[in-house]
Design a protein around this motif. Sequence first.
Motif, PDB file in Angstrom:
ATOM      1  N   THR A  74      -0.450 -39.638 -18.551  1.00  0.00           N
ATOM      2  CA  THR A  74       0.670 -39.020 -17.846  1.00  0.00           C
ATOM      3  C   THR A  74       0.762 -37.550 -18.225  1.00  0.00           C
ATOM      4  OG1 THR A  74       1.866 -41.111 -17.953  1.00  0.00           O
ATOM      5  CG2 THR A  74       3.160 -39.151 -17.441  1.00  0.00           C
ATOM      6  N   LEU A  75       1.071 -36.715 -17.249  1.00  0.00           N
ATOM      7  CA  LEU A  75       1.302 -35.292 -17.494  1.00  0.00           C
ATOM      8  C   LEU A  75       2.748 -34.985 -17.139  1.00  0.00           C
ATOM      9  CD1 LEU A  75      -0.146 -32.535 -18.192  1.00  0.00           C
ATOM     10  CD2 LEU A  75      -0.156 -32.155 -15.733  1.00  0.00           C
ATOM     11  N   LEU A  76       3.456 -34.373 -18.054  1.00  0.00           N
ATOM     12  CA  LEU A  76       4.832 -33.948 -17.793  1.00  0.00           C
ATOM     13  C   LEU A  76       4.793 -32.537 -17.233  1.00  0.00           C
ATOM     14  CD1 LEU A  76       6.475 -35.157 -21.131  1.00  0.00           C
ATOM     15  CD2 LEU A  76       6.320 -36.380 -18.960  1.00  0.00           C
ATOM     16  N   THR A  77       5.298 -32.374 -16.026  1.00  0.00           N
ATOM     17  CA  THR A  77       5.283 -31.050 -15.399  1.00  0.00           C
ATOM     18  C   THR A  77       6.341 -30.960 -14.310  1.00  0.00           C
ATOM     19  OG1 THR A  77       3.906 -29.376 -14.298  1.00  0.00           O
ATOM     20  CG2 THR A  77       3.508 -31.668 -13.685  1.00  0.00           C
ATOM     21  N   PHE A  78       6.801 -29.745 -14.071  1.00  0.00           N
ATOM     22  CA  PHE A  78       7.688 -29.463 -12.950  1.00  0.00           C
ATOM     23  C   PHE A  78       6.979 -28.582 -11.925  1.00  0.00           C
ATOM     24  CE2 PHE A  78      10.669 -30.367 -16.391  1.00  0.00           C
ATOM     25  CZ  PHE A  78      11.482 -31.307 -15.777  1.00  0.00           C
ATOM     26  N   ASP A  79       5.710 -28.281 -12.185  1.00  0.00           N
ATOM     27  CA  ASP A  79       4.924 -27.398 -11.336  1.00  0.00           C
ATOM     28  C   ASP A  79       4.180 -28.221 -10.282  1.00  0.00           C
ATOM     29  OD1 ASP A  79       2.200 -26.038 -10.725  1.00  0.00           O
ATOM     30  OD2 ASP A  79       3.462 -24.412 -11.502  1.00  0.00           O
ATOM     31  N   LYS A  80       4.426 -27.927  -9.020  1.00  0.00           N
ATOM     32  CA  LYS A  80       3.854 -28.730  -7.936  1.00  0.00           C
ATOM     33  C   LYS A  80       2.333 -28.640  -7.862  1.00  0.00           C
ATOM     34  CE  LYS A  80       7.965 -28.910  -5.129  1.00  0.00           C
ATOM     35  NZ  LYS A  80       8.634 -28.569  -3.897  1.00  0.00           N
ATOM     36  N   ARG A  81       1.784 -27.442  -8.050  1.00  0.00           N
ATOM     37  CA  ARG A  81       0.318 -27.312  -8.005  1.00  0.00           C
ATOM     38  C   ARG A  81      -0.331 -28.027  -9.184  1.00  0.00           C
ATOM     39  NH1 ARG A  81      -1.119 -21.183  -6.979  1.00  0.00           N
ATOM     40  NH2 ARG A  81       0.308 -21.030  -8.731  1.00  0.00           N
ATOM     41  N   GLN A  82       0.262 -27.888 -10.372  1.00  0.00           N
ATOM     42  CA  GLN A  82      -0.268 -28.568 -11.549  1.00  0.00           C
ATOM     43  C   GLN A  82      -0.193 -30.088 -11.354  1.00  0.00           C
ATOM     44  OE1 GLN A  82       1.853 -28.557 -15.472  1.00  0.00           O
ATOM     45  NE2 GLN A  82       0.142 -27.213 -16.019  1.00  0.00           N
ATOM     46  N   ALA A  83       0.915 -30.548 -10.803  1.00  0.00           N
ATOM     47  CA  ALA A  83       1.077 -31.981 -10.532  1.00  0.00           C
ATOM     48  C   ALA A  83       0.024 -32.467  -9.540  1.00  0.00           C
ATOM     49  CB  ALA A  83       2.481 -32.254  -9.993  1.00  0.00           C
ATOM     50  N   ALA A  84      -0.236 -31.680  -8.512  1.00  0.00           N
ATOM     51  CA  ALA A  84      -1.235 -32.062  -7.512  1.00  0.00           C
ATOM     52  C   ALA A  84      -2.611 -32.202  -8.151  1.00  0.00           C
ATOM     53  CB  ALA A  84      -1.266 -31.040  -6.380  1.00  0.00           C
TER      54      ALA A  84
END
Length: 98
Positions: A73-83
């Motif tokens: 799992t990656l914790l992120t609020f960044d849409k590109r990073q999440a993608a």
Amino acid sequence: MRLDHKLSAAEFRQAETGFTQARMEGLLVRRETPAHRLYPEAHRLVTHFSSKAAYGTLDILHVAAAMILRADTLLTFDKRQAALAMTVGLRVEPPMHK
């Protein structure tokens, strides 16, 4: 989130306290990612995925580190990073809404 004014100072302090508590309880563990493994993994990500979308350098490095550390799992609020994370098979929290 704080720099984008999406979190108040009080919310930021609360989140910071939560992270500190999670580390103390062993829920979050700090692990070093050796550069001799990080940069080749980042290069692999760029080579395989940058033709489909544009990702920032830090986005790529964070996802590469997660891959090296065998995170699920990656914790992120960044849409590109999440993608990018989802593209390589990582679960993303909090879930990204389109």
